[in-house]
Design a protein around this motif. Sequence first.
Motif, mmCIF file in Angstrom:
data_model
loop_
_atom_site.group_PDB
_atom_site.id
_atom_site.type_symbol
_atom_site.label_atom_id
_atom_site.label_comp_id
_atom_site.label_asym_id
_atom_site.label_seq_id
_atom_site.Cartn_x
_atom_site.Cartn_y
_atom_site.Cartn_z
ATOM 1 N N LYS A 208 0.819 -1.213 0.000
ATOM 2 C CA LYS A 208 0.000 0.000 0.000
ATOM 3 C C LYS A 208 0.849 1.256 0.000
ATOM 4 C CE LYS A 208 -3.772 2.306 2.441
ATOM 5 N NZ LYS A 208 -4.701 2.280 3.608
ATOM 6 N N ALA A 209 1.885 1.293 0.829
ATOM 7 C CA ALA A 209 2.720 2.496 0.923
ATOM 8 C C ALA A 209 3.416 2.785 -0.401
ATOM 9 C CB ALA A 209 3.752 2.313 2.040
ATOM 10 N N ALA A 210 4.006 1.737 -1.007
ATOM 11 C CA ALA A 210 4.688 1.923 -2.284
ATOM 12 C C ALA A 210 3.707 2.312 -3.378
ATOM 13 C CB ALA A 210 5.435 0.646 -2.672
ATOM 14 N N TYR A 211 2.506 1.714 -3.317
ATOM 15 C CA TYR A 211 1.474 2.030 -4.309
ATOM 16 C C TYR A 211 1.066 3.487 -4.221
ATOM 17 C CZ TYR A 211 -3.253 2.280 -6.272
ATOM 18 O OH TYR A 211 -4.373 2.653 -6.975
ATOM 19 N N GLU A 212 0.808 3.958 -3.020
ATOM 20 C CA GLU A 212 0.364 5.344 -2.843
ATOM 21 C C GLU A 212 1.465 6.334 -3.211
ATOM 22 O OE1 GLU A 212 -0.988 5.482 1.187
ATOM 23 O OE2 GLU A 212 -2.958 4.602 0.704
ATOM 24 N N GLU A 213 2.706 5.972 -2.879
ATOM 25 C CA GLU A 213 3.823 6.847 -3.246
ATOM 26 C C GLU A 213 3.968 6.933 -4.766
ATOM 27 O OE1 GLU A 213 8.713 7.152 -2.737
ATOM 28 O OE2 GLU A 213 7.579 5.607 -1.665
ATOM 29 N N ALA A 214 3.863 5.795 -5.429
ATOM 30 C CA ALA A 214 3.980 5.787 -6.891
ATOM 31 C C ALA A 214 2.830 6.544 -7.528
ATOM 32 C CB ALA A 214 4.016 4.347 -7.397
ATOM 33 N N LEU A 215 1.626 6.353 -6.979
ATOM 34 C CA LEU A 215 0.447 7.021 -7.526
ATOM 35 C C LEU A 215 0.558 8.534 -7.397
ATOM 36 C CD1 LEU A 215 -2.004 5.620 -8.814
ATOM 37 C CD2 LEU A 215 -3.256 6.028 -6.681
ATOM 38 N N ALA A 216 1.226 8.995 -6.320
ATOM 39 C CA ALA A 216 1.369 10.440 -6.081
ATOM 40 C C ALA A 216 2.509 11.056 -6.885
ATOM 41 C CB ALA A 216 1.598 10.686 -4.595
ATOM 42 N N THR A 217 3.302 10.224 -7.543
ATOM 43 C CA THR A 217 4.424 10.738 -8.330
ATOM 44 C C THR A 217 3.916 11.360 -9.623
ATOM 45 O OG1 THR A 217 5.874 8.998 -7.462
ATOM 46 C CG2 THR A 217 6.606 10.150 -9.454
ATOM 47 N N PRO A 218 4.201 12.635 -9.846
ATOM 48 C CA PRO A 218 3.722 13.273 -11.083
ATOM 49 C C PRO A 218 4.520 12.808 -12.295
ATOM 50 C CG PRO A 218 5.129 14.789 -9.870
ATOM 51 C CD PRO A 218 4.963 13.573 -8.997
ATOM 52 N N ILE A 219 3.948 12.992 -13.452
ATOM 53 C CA ILE A 219 4.683 12.794 -14.707
ATOM 54 C C ILE A 219 4.769 14.157 -15.371
ATOM 55 C CG2 ILE A 219 4.706 11.691 -16.967
ATOM 56 C CD1 ILE A 219 3.296 9.326 -15.811
ATOM 57 N N ASP A 220 5.898 14.789 -15.189
ATOM 58 C CA ASP A 220 6.114 16.124 -15.746
ATOM 59 C C ASP A 220 7.609 16.340 -15.929
ATOM 60 O OD1 ASP A 220 7.137 16.619 -13.190
ATOM 61 O OD2 ASP A 220 5.273 17.546 -12.488
ATOM 62 N N GLU A 221 7.987 17.584 -16.184
ATOM 63 C CA GLU A 221 9.386 17.888 -16.449
ATOM 64 C C GLU A 221 10.288 17.631 -15.243
ATOM 65 O OE1 GLU A 221 6.835 19.661 -17.282
ATOM 66 O OE2 GLU A 221 6.936 19.881 -19.465
ATOM 67 N N THR A 222 9.688 17.521 -14.044
ATOM 68 C CA THR A 222 10.495 17.270 -12.851
ATOM 69 C C THR A 222 10.825 15.793 -12.671
ATOM 70 O OG1 THR A 222 8.590 16.989 -11.355
ATOM 71 C CG2 THR A 222 9.401 19.238 -11.724
ATOM 72 N N THR A 223 10.064 14.924 -13.295
ATOM 73 C CA THR A 223 10.286 13.487 -13.127
ATOM 74 C C THR A 223 10.743 12.799 -14.405
ATOM 75 O OG1 THR A 223 7.939 13.056 -13.565
ATOM 76 C CG2 THR A 223 8.610 13.319 -11.255
ATOM 77 N N VAL A 224 10.475 13.405 -15.540
ATOM 78 C CA VAL A 224 10.896 12.833 -16.822
ATOM 79 C C VAL A 224 12.093 13.628 -17.329
ATOM 80 C CG1 VAL A 224 10.250 12.320 -19.190
ATOM 81 C CG2 VAL A 224 8.550 12.105 -17.365
ATOM 82 N N SER A 225 13.219 12.966 -17.491
ATOM 83 C CA SER A 225 14.428 13.633 -17.991
ATOM 84 C C SER A 225 14.607 13.283 -19.459
ATOM 85 C CB SER A 225 15.653 13.189 -17.181
ATOM 86 O OG SER A 225 15.779 11.786 -17.177
ATOM 87 N N GLN A 226 14.526 14.274 -20.284
ATOM 88 C CA GLN A 226 14.598 14.024 -21.725
ATOM 89 C C GLN A 226 16.046 13.821 -22.168
ATOM 90 O OE1 GLN A 226 12.386 13.306 -23.810
ATOM 91 N NE2 GLN A 226 10.516 13.798 -22.710
ATOM 92 N N ASN A 227 16.529 12.616 -21.956
ATOM 93 C CA ASN A 227 17.868 12.264 -22.430
ATOM 94 C C ASN A 227 17.734 11.726 -23.850
ATOM 95 O OD1 ASN A 227 19.218 12.705 -19.814
ATOM 96 N ND2 ASN A 227 17.989 10.956 -19.161
ATOM 97 N N ALA A 228 17.422 12.625 -24.758
ATOM 98 C CA ALA A 228 17.184 12.203 -26.139
ATOM 99 C C ALA A 228 18.371 11.407 -26.660
ATOM 100 C CB ALA A 228 16.940 13.418 -27.024
ATOM 101 N N PRO A 229 18.134 10.255 -27.271
ATOM 102 C CA PRO A 229 19.244 9.443 -27.781
ATOM 103 C C PRO A 229 20.017 10.202 -28.842
ATOM 104 C CG PRO A 229 17.152 8.651 -28.650
ATOM 105 C CD PRO A 229 16.824 9.664 -27.596
ATOM 106 N N ARG A 230 21.324 10.072 -28.794
ATOM 107 C CA ARG A 230 22.186 10.777 -29.742
ATOM 108 C C ARG A 230 22.936 9.735 -30.558
ATOM 109 N NH1 ARG A 230 25.799 14.732 -26.418
ATOM 110 N NH2 ARG A 230 26.076 15.737 -28.427
ATOM 111 N N SER A 231 22.666 9.742 -31.822
ATOM 112 C CA SER A 231 23.296 8.771 -32.712
ATOM 113 C C SER A 231 24.121 9.493 -33.756
ATOM 114 C CB SER A 231 22.222 7.916 -33.399
ATOM 115 O OG SER A 231 22.810 7.035 -34.341
ATOM 116 N N GLY A 232 25.282 8.939 -34.046
ATOM 117 C CA GLY A 232 26.100 9.509 -35.095
ATOM 118 C C GLY A 232 27.300 10.254 -34.557
ATOM 119 N N CYS A 233 28.267 10.473 -35.423
ATOM 120 C CA CYS A 233 29.530 11.077 -35.014
ATOM 121 C C CYS A 233 29.409 12.566 -34.698
ATOM 122 C CB CYS A 233 30.581 10.849 -36.101
ATOM 123 S SG CYS A 233 30.972 9.081 -36.346
#
Length: 712
Positions: free
Chosen positions: A281-306
């Motif tokens: 329950k504790a882990a579930y509630e903590e995960a549920l309260a975690t936002p999905i926004d610029e603070t939690t998603v880090s845009q490490n766009a893949p870089r391909s090529g020289c």
Amino acid sequence: MPAQGTSARSLLGAGAGLIGFSAIAGLLVTVMVAPAIAVTGMTANNSIGVFQELPDFIEISAQHQRNTFVAYAPDGTEVTIANYYDQNREEVSLDAIDDDLKWAAIDGEDRRFEEHGGVDVPSLIRAALGQATGSSSSGASTLTMQLVRNILVLKAVNNTELSEDEYKAAIEAATYPDLNRKLKEMKLAISLEKRYTKDQILEAYLNIVLMGQTTYGVEAGAQRYFGTTAADVTPAQAASLIAIVQNPSKNGLYTADNFEANKKRRDVILGWMHTQGHLDKAAYEEALATPIDETTVSQNAPRSGCASAPVEYRFPCDYALKSILNGEVDSLGATKEQQLQRWRQGGLKVVLTINPSLQSYATGVVSEIAPANETRMQLGSAVSSVEVGTGRILIMAQNKTFDDTGAGDPLTTTAVNFNGDIRHGGSKGFQPGSTYKPYVLIAFLTAGHGLNETFNASIRSTPMAKFQDSCNGPYGGPDYTYRNDSGESGLYNAVRGTAYSVNSVFVQMATEVDLCDITKLATSIGVHRADGEADGSDLLSGPPACVLGGCDNNIAPLTQANAYAAIANQGTYCKPIIIDKFIADDGSEIPGQDAQCSPSLVTPSVANTAAYAMEAVVNGGTASRSNPRDGTPTSARPVPRTTRSTPGWSARRPESRQRSGPGTSTASRACARFASTATSVATCVTSSSGRSPRQSTGSTPAARSRVPTRRS
């Protein structure tokens, strides 16, 4: 944690799935496709027959992964240069994937995964009834069935031999929602369950799923969106990654527009993880309260090529890439097609021959001496160093920054590798100038002449009839006229004439030999036109201006450095190479480009004699300021007196123990070029200015064919 699957249980489950499906196939057909039966007249028995006739062989194989370019410093430190891929994927074993990710996949996508044999019959019936009544659009695809679909899709994506129409047909066959596709998917899923354990199927599934755009698999997804690994994700991150699977274009975290949809699906998965007892329950509630926004998603766009590599490594990276794409690495396959197929498969660490400390130092110096942002002229400069006796490229630097995206500053960036030839970077080369003179000296010595023979440097013209050329002669017309850069006159022997780069001396040497022999000797140690044939068969022997490097024999700096290395190697030529080895994803090593060395037309005695004369260039001659004066035997090509050698240009960093003695030159006129050879390293440095700014340094395709050339 998911129970450990066993082959026996998978086999029993698969058998039960096949029997169960066969028993109710008529019912499923009736319920799921009653409208189709009404229209087409298809019967349930027909569909059972179709099912039995479908292929049942499919296998789990390694998917395309990233390739990574690296270099090793002398102390063994690995330097990561760049990634290259068509599919951003890093396959990992199941024990390198966090339990939360495993349960998120099972609880969110296939809660009876451990029980069924590839086809979940109860879910299939429920989905069929739901579709028939319009109350549900669920397709009841198990993880195994989803894995089958992904395998078939990627089989089409990875097959470069398919035409566009064939490709579209293959994708449609793997994804189109009709009865035959569903039946095929089911039968192949049952086949997979017979051959593989549940753990193997789950591992393959988590490595193959699309995570949005060109990112595949949970490891690459975790790196891209959360800056972590599949082994270290939180429950919220795990559920977000699996949420993408349902609809990568709408739930993918590569854009903030999808955050809300991803959270909605993520929360459903978290709910099932909690309900199934895999999240307290504790882990579930903590995960549920975690936002999905610029603070939690880090845009490490893949870089391909020289172009994504650190600035100093971009050109060596691109040279190595082109070597692979040209089919020059036999260890990857017997044919070019086989080599490209292995390269596309990926999972390779490409270890370059480049010395990181020397490469960084050379890049810094050449950028300082020839600033990329120079606007008064089109200024280009390049440095190539190769290891004597192996052809390993140790330095490949230039003053412009590599950028093949088309978005770079046209003044400071370019897609043209000034060091390489047209096959390895688009360059048409530079006029060799005085760096061509040693080949005249070698022909002179090969013809039986000696270093003590003297020449009248006061001569400034030579009748064309005196030049023998069995390749392109004879020549007629007015006398060939020339000058000595510092007005030298009087008697000079071959050594002193070489030391001071006296044009008159080399022209007179040329009249004593066949100009065609000069070309033959030069091509035997790798000299070729940058825009011509790799074997040098179109290298010009005349007109006589070629003797002084002033004709249309435009040569790449790397070619010159490698030819000088052959002289230092007593006439044995080694083809330039840039890949030491490959390391596969399983840790096994694959050979890189082995040293390809063979004797040339230049005999050891002639090579040693020429090297002796060339040493005079840095020992009191026109390049004396480039002598490192550390006891290292060093030879060089003649440098015109009007060109000042720069004492700071030693390819050895002061603290380096590597024996190398390259020098450089900066131009007091339009262009300067300097090539030298130490005991173990040969280097060529070129600086050149064109008539119009940006003529050959832009990153547009048109600029690639307009490389600055030397004016004699």
